[in-house]
Write a protein that holds these residues in place. Structure first.
Motif, PDB file in Angstrom:
ATOM      1  N   LEU A 251       6.111 -24.759  -3.224  1.00  0.00           N
ATOM      2  CA  LEU A 251       5.531 -23.842  -2.874  1.00  0.00           C
ATOM      3  C   LEU A 251       4.507 -23.578  -3.706  1.00  0.00           C
ATOM      4  O   LEU A 251       3.997 -23.613  -4.695  1.00  0.00           O
ATOM      5  N   PRO A 252       3.076 -23.931  -2.587  1.00  0.00           N
ATOM      6  CA  PRO A 252       1.460 -23.541  -3.273  1.00  0.00           C
ATOM      7  C   PRO A 252       1.240 -21.634  -4.031  1.00  0.00           C
ATOM      8  O   PRO A 252       2.197 -20.876  -3.350  1.00  0.00           O
ATOM      9  N   PRO A 253       0.868 -21.954  -4.975  1.00  0.00           N
ATOM     10  CA  PRO A 253       0.118 -20.325  -5.249  1.00  0.00           C
ATOM     11  C   PRO A 253      -0.403 -19.851  -4.184  1.00  0.00           C
ATOM     12  O   PRO A 253      -1.450 -20.179  -3.927  1.00  0.00           O
ATOM     13  N   GLY A 254      -0.589 -18.493  -3.830  1.00  0.00           N
ATOM     14  CA  GLY A 254      -1.212 -17.228  -3.204  1.00  0.00           C
ATOM     15  C   GLY A 254      -1.760 -16.539  -3.878  1.00  0.00           C
ATOM     16  O   GLY A 254      -1.701 -16.153  -5.384  1.00  0.00           O
ATOM     17  N   ARG A 255      -2.105 -15.509  -2.829  1.00  0.00           N
ATOM     18  CA  ARG A 255      -3.196 -14.172  -3.510  1.00  0.00           C
ATOM     19  C   ARG A 255      -1.718 -13.487  -4.349  1.00  0.00           C
ATOM     20  O   ARG A 255      -0.591 -13.517  -4.115  1.00  0.00           O
ATOM     21  N   ALA A 256      -2.190 -12.317  -5.667  1.00  0.00           N
ATOM     22  CA  ALA A 256      -0.913 -11.848  -5.476  1.00  0.00           C
ATOM     23  C   ALA A 256      -0.939 -10.793  -4.447  1.00  0.00           C
ATOM     24  O   ALA A 256      -1.417 -10.321  -3.781  1.00  0.00           O
ATOM     25  N   PRO A 257       1.134 -10.230  -4.665  1.00  0.00           N
ATOM     26  CA  PRO A 257       0.628  -9.091  -3.633  1.00  0.00           C
ATOM     27  C   PRO A 257      -0.204  -7.595  -3.503  1.00  0.00           C
ATOM     28  O   PRO A 257      -0.934  -7.306  -4.441  1.00  0.00           O
ATOM     29  N   GLN A 258      -0.365  -7.595  -2.815  1.00  0.00           N
ATOM     30  CA  GLN A 258      -1.053  -6.496  -2.247  1.00  0.00           C
ATOM     31  C   GLN A 258      -0.432  -4.881  -2.141  1.00  0.00           C
ATOM     32  O   GLN A 258      -0.936  -3.930  -1.799  1.00  0.00           O
ATOM     33  N   ILE A 259       1.160  -4.814  -2.823  1.00  0.00           N
ATOM     34  CA  ILE A 259       1.701  -3.692  -2.869  1.00  0.00           C
ATOM     35  C   ILE A 259       2.037  -3.815  -4.267  1.00  0.00           C
ATOM     36  O   ILE A 259       1.968  -5.170  -4.833  1.00  0.00           O
ATOM     37  N   ALA A 260       2.452  -2.715  -4.771  1.00  0.00           N
ATOM     38  CA  ALA A 260       2.933  -2.135  -6.172  1.00  0.00           C
ATOM     39  C   ALA A 260       4.033  -3.611  -6.295  1.00  0.00           C
ATOM     40  O   ALA A 260       4.651  -3.737  -5.716  1.00  0.00           O
ATOM     41  N   TYR A 261       3.265  -3.962  -7.813  1.00  0.00           N
ATOM     42  CA  TYR A 261       4.838  -5.132  -7.941  1.00  0.00           C
ATOM     43  C   TYR A 261       4.993  -4.657  -9.678  1.00  0.00           C
ATOM     44  O   TYR A 261       3.961  -4.058 -10.580  1.00  0.00           O
ATOM     45  N   LEU A 262       6.278  -5.309 -10.032  1.00  0.00           N
ATOM     46  CA  LEU A 262       6.319  -4.932 -11.567  1.00  0.00           C
ATOM     47  C   LEU A 262       6.689  -6.036 -12.266  1.00  0.00           C
ATOM     48  O   LEU A 262       7.381  -7.031 -11.371  1.00  0.00           O
ATOM     49  N   THR A 263       5.648  -6.191 -13.134  1.00  0.00           N
ATOM     50  CA  THR A 263       5.620  -7.681 -13.993  1.00  0.00           C
ATOM     51  C   THR A 263       6.329  -7.737 -15.216  1.00  0.00           C
ATOM     52  O   THR A 263       5.423  -6.505 -15.671  1.00  0.00           O
ATOM     53  N   GLY A 264       7.115  -8.007 -16.189  1.00  0.00           N
ATOM     54  CA  GLY A 264       7.381  -6.860 -17.981  1.00  0.00           C
ATOM     55  C   GLY A 264       7.397  -5.294 -17.533  1.00  0.00           C
ATOM     56  O   GLY A 264       8.489  -5.058 -16.934  1.00  0.00           O
ATOM     57  N   ARG A 265       6.783  -4.561 -18.121  1.00  0.00           N
ATOM     58  CA  ARG A 265       6.642  -3.003 -18.163  1.00  0.00           C
ATOM     59  C   ARG A 265       4.801  -3.173 -17.160  1.00  0.00           C
ATOM     60  O   ARG A 265       4.740  -1.705 -17.622  1.00  0.00           O
ATOM     61  N   THR A 266       4.125  -3.502 -16.355  1.00  0.00           N
ATOM     62  CA  THR A 266       3.624  -3.354 -16.321  1.00  0.00           C
ATOM     63  C   THR A 266       3.373  -3.408 -14.208  1.00  0.00           C
ATOM     64  O   THR A 266       3.645  -4.097 -14.061  1.00  0.00           O
TER      65      THR A 266
END
Length: 386
Positions: A86-101
């Protein structure tokens, strides 16, 4: 209102079918065979015109020519997800968690303090909400833009927000020291930045409470009056002293903004059937025994669906159906642990290829089925919020 696929746990436990929230190694009935393709990028360049112009006279059109379809097929109805293609796209436009952020939505990045496991995240205006483990139970942290905890609410296990992100509802259920559930639930409703005090209502003697949405000023949840019995939909207007039981909508899995609900009307070993019902009358609009209705896009026009049977790690398919007719718009196959609408046109899926494998939040377009990576494919904590 964002949709999390956690409601199945209590319902399946009630009939002794093994299932876990967001889980589901797939065992579902095959429908008619359709063309299948690997996921394509969300946008592609138009194909060049290769035909040459002609000077020949056009052939007169016969008097009776069948009228072609005004909406030609957009492509295969079913797509197999191959994450590393899959190609890269823009980041999610709603809340999401990566690690503890916590990222996405309104406001900047917010780190969740401490080391406790994080189970759910959401945005309330520019603040962040996080459900974390505490002993045998849970608590919800309210975190300001500076990363400081401004409130701790005990026993909260689920959050939903309004589509504009300015309101949140959450539910608390107490657990015994052994980790077993106790009867009763408290439903809360809160507006952004303390514009009004937190409203709450306690519903005694209910079990397996699942929050479904905060829509049109009302909070919807599903609960049963016995620990192992059937459940029904409840409606609560914040500020009122009681929640209203809607008996005509049993085993609700999701509620839409246009007054409909997905109901798990039949549940048996390795099979289920879902119906789209009106709220509060409970009139059946259509039924499917190929999928479970687990959510809706914000406009209520599209129903989000999972496999009709879920058992194990991850769900083998995610699908979208026309909410008016129940017809399939698109189906994706892979391993999916969450499915959440980003907006009326896009679905976010938390996807990997099995336990302990790199994961990504991917974005798929409902109308075409094309997908892209909304987060890089990587190992580590990853979660779609509300």
């Amino acid at each position: 209102m964002r949709v999390q696929n956690g409601r199945l746990v209590a319902l399946v436990a009630a009939v002794a079918v093994a299932a876990i929230a967001g889980g589901g190694a797939l065992a579902y009935r095959q429908g008619p065979e359709t063309a299948e393709a690997e996921a394509a990028p969300l946008s592609t360049s138009p194909s060049p015109v290769t035909s040459k112009p002609t000077t020949a006279k056009p052939t007169p059109t016969p008097a009776k020519t069948p009228t072609p379809s005004s909406t030609p097929p957009a492509g295969p109805l079913k797509t197999k997800i191959v994450l590393d293609k899959l190609p890269p796209g823009r980041a999610p436009q709603i809340a999401y968690l990566t690690g503890r952020t916590i990222r996405g939505g309104a406001g900047g990045d917010v780190k969740v303090p401490g080391t406790a496991d994080i189970q759910e995240v959401a945005r309330l205006g520019s603040s962040a909400l996080a459900v974390v483990t505490k002993g045998y139970g849970t608590e919800m942290l309210t975190i300001n833009t500076d990363g400081k905890i401004t409130a701790r609410t005990p026993d909260i296990n689920q959050i939903v927000t309004t589509d504009d992100g300015l309101g949140a509802a959450y539910v608390g259920s107490r657990l015994k020291d052994t980790g077993e559930s106790m009867a009763g639930a408290t439903i809360y409703a809160q507006q952004d930045q303390g514009r009004a005090e937190v409203q709450k209502v306690t519903v005694p003697d209910v079990w397996n409470t699942s929050l479904l949405g905060y829509l049109n000023g009302k909070v919807y949840f599903d609960a049963g009056t016995t620990e192992a019995g059937s459940t029904s939909l409840y409606e609560w207007t914040p500020g009122e002293s009681k929640a209203t039981l809607i008996k005509a909508v049993p085993k609700a899995m999701a509620v839409s903004s246009v007054g409909t609900a997905g109901s798990l009307t039949t549940l048996a070993d390795q099979n289920s059937c879902s119906s789209l019902l009106t709220v509060p009358a409970g009139k059946r609009l259509w039924r499917t025994c190929d999928y479970q209705i687990v959510g809706f896009t914000p406009d209520g026009a599209t129903a989000i669906a999972g496999p009709m049977y879920q058992d194990g790690y991850g769900n083998g398919i995610a699908a979208v159906l026309d909410a008016k007719k129940g017809t399939l718009l698109h189906e994706w196959s892979g391993v999916f642990r969450q499915w959440v609408p980003e907006d009326d046109q896009h679905l976010l899926l938390l996807a990997d290829t099995g336990e302990a494998t790199p994961a990504s939040i991917i974005r798929c377009t409902i109308s075409t089925g094309a997908c892209e990576l909304a987060t890089p494919l990587a190992k580590g904590a990853l979660l779609i919020g509300d």
